[in-house]
Write a protein that holds these residues in place. Structure first.
Motif, PDB file in Angstrom:
ATOM      1  N   ARG A 534       0.825  -1.201   0.000  1.00 15.73           N
ATOM      2  CA  ARG A 534       0.000   0.000   0.000  1.00 15.73           C
ATOM      3  C   ARG A 534       0.861   1.253   0.000  1.00 15.73           C
ATOM      4  O   ARG A 534       0.564   2.231  -0.692  1.00 15.73           O
ATOM      5  N   GLN A 535       1.944   1.216   0.778  1.00 18.45           N
ATOM      6  CA  GLN A 535       2.846   2.360   0.810  1.00 18.45           C
ATOM      7  C   GLN A 535       3.494   2.588  -0.550  1.00 18.45           C
ATOM      8  O   GLN A 535       3.611   3.729  -1.017  1.00 18.45           O
ATOM      9  N   GLU A 536       3.909   1.497  -1.203  1.00 14.25           N
ATOM     10  CA  GLU A 536       4.528   1.622  -2.519  1.00 14.25           C
ATOM     11  C   GLU A 536       3.539   2.166  -3.544  1.00 14.25           C
ATOM     12  O   GLU A 536       3.882   3.014  -4.377  1.00 14.25           O
ATOM     13  N   HIS A 540       3.839   5.649  -5.528  1.00 13.88           N
ATOM     14  CA  HIS A 540       3.857   5.628  -6.988  1.00 13.88           C
ATOM     15  C   HIS A 540       2.815   6.585  -7.576  1.00 13.88           C
ATOM     16  O   HIS A 540       3.111   7.346  -8.507  1.00 13.88           O
ATOM     17  N   VAL A 541       1.598   6.564  -7.007  1.00 17.51           N
ATOM     18  CA  VAL A 541       0.532   7.463  -7.490  1.00 17.51           C
ATOM     19  C   VAL A 541       0.903   8.913  -7.238  1.00 17.51           C
ATOM     20  O   VAL A 541       0.721   9.794  -8.102  1.00 17.51           O
ATOM     21  N   THR A 542       1.455   9.183  -6.070  1.00 14.79           N
ATOM     22  CA  THR A 542       1.850  10.559  -5.736  1.00 14.79           C
ATOM     23  C   THR A 542       2.904  11.075  -6.709  1.00 14.79           C
ATOM     24  O   THR A 542       2.799  12.202  -7.226  1.00 14.79           O
ATOM     25  N   LEU A 550      -0.226  17.732 -11.698  1.00 12.91           N
ATOM     26  CA  LEU A 550      -1.540  17.828 -11.068  1.00 12.91           C
ATOM     27  C   LEU A 550      -1.435  18.232  -9.605  1.00 12.91           C
ATOM     28  O   LEU A 550      -2.387  18.758  -9.024  1.00 12.91           O
ATOM     29  N   VAL A 551      -0.322  17.948  -8.988  1.00  6.86           N
ATOM     30  CA  VAL A 551      -0.091  18.361  -7.609  1.00  6.86           C
ATOM     31  C   VAL A 551       1.326  18.868  -7.498  1.00  6.86           C
ATOM     32  O   VAL A 551       2.198  18.524  -8.298  1.00  6.86           O
TER      33      VAL A 551
END
Length: 568
Positions: A534-536, A540-542, A550-551
Motif C-alpha cells: 500500500r505504501q509503494e 507511486h501514485v503521488t 496535477l499536484v
C-alpha cells in the motif's frame, strides 16, 4: 534460565556460579533420581528387571503397535508438507543471519548423532535377518532372489524417510523456539503455542524430565549395541575370547571416558572434529566395500531397491501384520515397532542437537537437509553392506546364515559385519577400521547426548557447566550397562519401545504447535507485505501526479485548484 539463543554467550571473566545454581532443580533432580534408581535396582536385580520389561513389552506391542505405525507415517507426511509449503521460507533465526555451521560440518554432526552407530551395527545384520526369516516370516519375505530384494526394501523402510521425519518434527519445533523466538534450549518451549504459560510450571517440568529420561535410554540403547559389536570385532581380531558381560562393562567404561573428554571440549571443538572424522572414516569403509565387493551388482541393486521402496512405501508404512496373529506381533516387536520406538526415544536428543546446530537455516533447508540427504546416504550404505552380504549368500560362498540344532536359520547379528569383511581382500585391516569407527560413533553419540541432556537439565543453557556434562555422560554408560545385564540385545530393544510411548504424545503436540506458530508468522508476514505494498502504491501514485503537474510536491496546488473551482 537463559533467555537468549546466542550460542556463543559465555560468563564474564572471573565469574563463578555455585554449582547448585547451574541446574534447573525441578528437572535435574527428578530425572537424576529416576536414572540412578533404575541403574542401582537393575544391577541389584537384573533378572527381575528383565522379566518385568518383557512382560510390559508384550502388553505395549500388542496394544500400541498400530499406533506407532500410524503416527510415524503421519510424521513423514507432516515433514514433507512443511518443507514444500509456503512456510519453508521462514528463517530459523534472525532474517538476515547466515547459518552458524557450514553445510559439510552441519551434515556430519547431524548424521553422526542421528544414527551412525546403528548403521554400522545393522548395515549387514538386518538384511540378513530378514532374509533368514528371523524371528519369523510374518511379512512374507522368502529365502530366494525376490526375498533378498524384499529384505533390502524392508530395511530401507526402517532407516529411510520415517526416522528422519521423526527428527524433523522435534528438531524443527525446537529450532523455531530457540532461534526464532529466542527461547531457552528446552523441550517445553516447543509446545508454547499449545500450552501457553503452563509450560513454565509443572507440566513443562514433566515434559523436560520425560525428554531427559527418554534421551538417556535411547542413547544407552545405541551404546549397548555398539559395545556388543565392538566386542564381536575384538573377538574376530583375537583380542578377546568369548566376550561376555565383564567385557561389555569394561568397554563401556573405557569408551564412556573418551566421550566425557569429548563433551568437556565443547561443540565447536571435540564434537565437531569427531563428527567430521567419523563421516570421513565411514566413507572410506563404504568405498572399500563398494570397490572390493560386487560393484556392478551394488549399483544395479541400489537403483532397483530405491524404485521398489517408493513403489511399496505406502503399503509397508501401514503394514501391521494384523492377520499373522502372534507371529505378526512378535515380528513387529523385533523390527518395525522397535525401530519406531527407538527413533522416538532418540528424538529429544537428536532434535535438540540438530536444532542447536541449525541456527540461520530456513525451514525448507532444514527439512531437505534432515529428511532427504541422510536418507539417500542411508540407502547407499545398506545397499553396499547388506547387498554385498546377500550377494555372497545367494551367489557366492555363503556362510553368513547358519542353522541351530532345531534347523532354524540363525545370523550372528553382532559379528555379521566382520564375517562379511573377512571374505574381502584386506578384511582384517578393514575390521580394525570398523572397530575404530564403532568406537568413534559411540563417542559422538554419547557426548552429543550428554550435551543435550545437560542443556535440558540446566534450564536451557546452551553452554551448560562441565561437571553436569560429566555426570550425564557417566549416567549414559551406567544405563547401557544396566540394560545389558538385564537381558542384552532384547532388553535394549524393549526399553526403546517402552520409553517412546509417553514422548510420542509430546511429539503430536509439537506438530500442532509448529502449525500454529507458522500460521501466525505467515499472517504477520502477509500483513507487513500488504502494508508495504500500500505504501509503494501510494508513493507511486503521488509521484505520477507530481510528474503530470496535477499536484505540487508539498500538495498545496491541488487544494488551491479545488478551492478555485468551488468559488467559480
Amino acid at each position: 534460565m537463559t533467555e537468549t539463543s546466542d550460542t556463543g554467550a559465555v560468563a564474564p571473566p572471573g565469574s563463578r556460579t555455585p554449582w547448585h545454581k547451574t541446574i534447573a532443580p525441578r528437572v535435574f533432580w527428578p530425572a537424576a533420581v529416576i536414572i540412578v534408581g533404575f541403574v542401582l535396582f537393575t544391577v541389584a536385580f537384573p533378572t527381575l528387571v528383565g522379566d518385568t520389561i518383557s512382560a510390559v513389552q508384550e502388553a505395549v506391542i500388542g496394544t500400541f503397535s498400530w499406533y506407532y505405525m500410524l503416527i510415524v507415517s503421519g510424521f513423514v507426511l507432516f515433514a514433507i508438507w512443511v518443507g514444500l509449503s509456503h512456510y519453508g521460507d521462514i528463517k530459523l533465526g534472525p532474517d538476515e543471519e547466515e547459518p552458524e555451521f557450514g553445510l559439510r560440518s552441519w551434515f556430519s554432526m547431524l548424521f553422526a548423532a542421528g544414527m551412525g552407530i546403528g548403521l554400522v551395527f545393522w548395515g549387514v545384520a538386518e538384511p540378513l535377518n530378514h532374509f533368514a526369516g528371523i524371528p519369523n516370516r510374518a511379512t512374507g519375505i522368502t529365502q530366494d532372489e525376490q526375498g533378498a530384494q524384499d529384505s533390502i526394501v524392508q530395511t530401507f523402510l526402517h532407516w529411510g524417510l520415517h526416522p528422519w521425519a521423526v527428527y524433523v518434527v522435534v528438531g524443527l519445533a525446537l529450532a523455531y523456539a530457540i532461534h526464532r523466538k529466542k527461547r531457552p534450549v528446552s523441550i517445553r518451549y516447543a509446545l508454547e503455542s499449545l500450552l501457553g504459560r503452563r509450560i513454565r510450571g509443572w507440566i513443562g517440568d514433566l515434559i523436560d524430565i520425560a525428554a531427559i529420561v527418554g534421551t538417556l535410554f535411547g542413547v544407552a540403547t545405541s551404546l549397548g549395541l555398539g559395545v556388543i559389536q565392538v566386542a564381536a570385532g575384538l573377538d574376530f581380531l583375537n583380542v578377546v575370547s568369548d566376550p561376555g558381560n565383564l567385557t561389555y562393562v569394561v568397554l563401556i567404561g573405557a569408551i564412556t571416558s573418551l566421550a566425557v573428554v569429548s563433551v568437556i571440549t565443547g561443540l565447536k571443538r571435540g564434537i565437531r572434529w569427531l563428527s567430521n572424522f567419523n563421516i570421513s572414516l565411514a566413507g572410506v569403509l563404504l568405498l572399500l566395500v563398494l570397490i572390493l565387493g560386487p560393484t556392478l551388482f551394488i549399483f544395479r541393486d541400489l537403483v532397483q531397491s530405491i524404485g521398489d521402496y517408493f513403489q511399496n512405501l505406502l503399503r509397508m508404512s501401514f503394514n501391521t501384520t494384523a492377520y499373522e496373529g502372534e507371529s505378526g506381533t512378535e515380528w513387529q516387536g523385533w523390527w518395525t515397532t522397535f525401530y519406531w520406538g527407538w527413533w522416538i526415544s532418540w528424538a529429544p536428543f537428536v532434535g535438540v542437537f540438530i536444532a542447536r546446530i541449525s541456527r540461520g537455516r530456513t525451514v525448507r533447508e532444514f527439512v531437505a537437509g534432515v529428511l532427504l540427504v541422510p536418507t539417500a546416504i542411508t540407502f547407499l550404505w545398506f545397499t553396499v553392506f547388506g547387498g554385498t552380504a546377500l550377494y555372497r549368500q545367494l551367489f557366492g560362498e555363503g556362510g553368513l546364515i547358519g542353522t541351530d540344532e532345531t534347523g532354524a536359520n540363525t545370523v550372528d547379528t553382532e559379528g555379521a559385519l566382520f564375517g562379511l569383511l573377512e571374505g574381502l581382500p584386506g578384511g582384517t585391516i578393514m575390521a580394525v577400521g570398523a572397530v575404530i569407527l564403532i568406537v568413534l560413533f559411540f563417542v559422538t553419540s554419547s557426548d552429543s547426548g550428554s550435551l543435550v541432556v545437560d542443556m535440558l537439565a540446566s534450564g536451557g543453557d546452551p553452554n551448560p557447566p562441565t561437571w553436569s556434562r560429566v555426570f550425564w555422560g557417566v549416567m549414559e554408560g551406567a544405563v547401557a550397562i544396566a540394560l545389558l545385564l538385564a537381558g542384552g540385545l532384547s532388553a535394549l530393544q524393549l526399553a526403546a519401545i517402552l520409553i517412546a510411548l509417553p514422548f510420542s504424545v509430546v511429539m503430536l503436540g509439537m506438530c500442532v504447535s509448529i502449525w500454529r506458530d507458522f500460521r501466525a508468522e505467515r499472517r504477520t508476514m502477509l500483513r507487513v507485505q500488504r502494508r508495504l505494498q500500500r505504501q509503494e502504491i501510494t508513493e507511486h501514485v503521488t509521484h505520477s501526479l507530481i510528474d503530470e503537474g496535477l499536484v505540487e510536491p508539498n500538495g498545496n496546488a491541488g487544494r488551491e485548484r479545488e478551492e478555485a473551482s468551488r468559488s467559480s
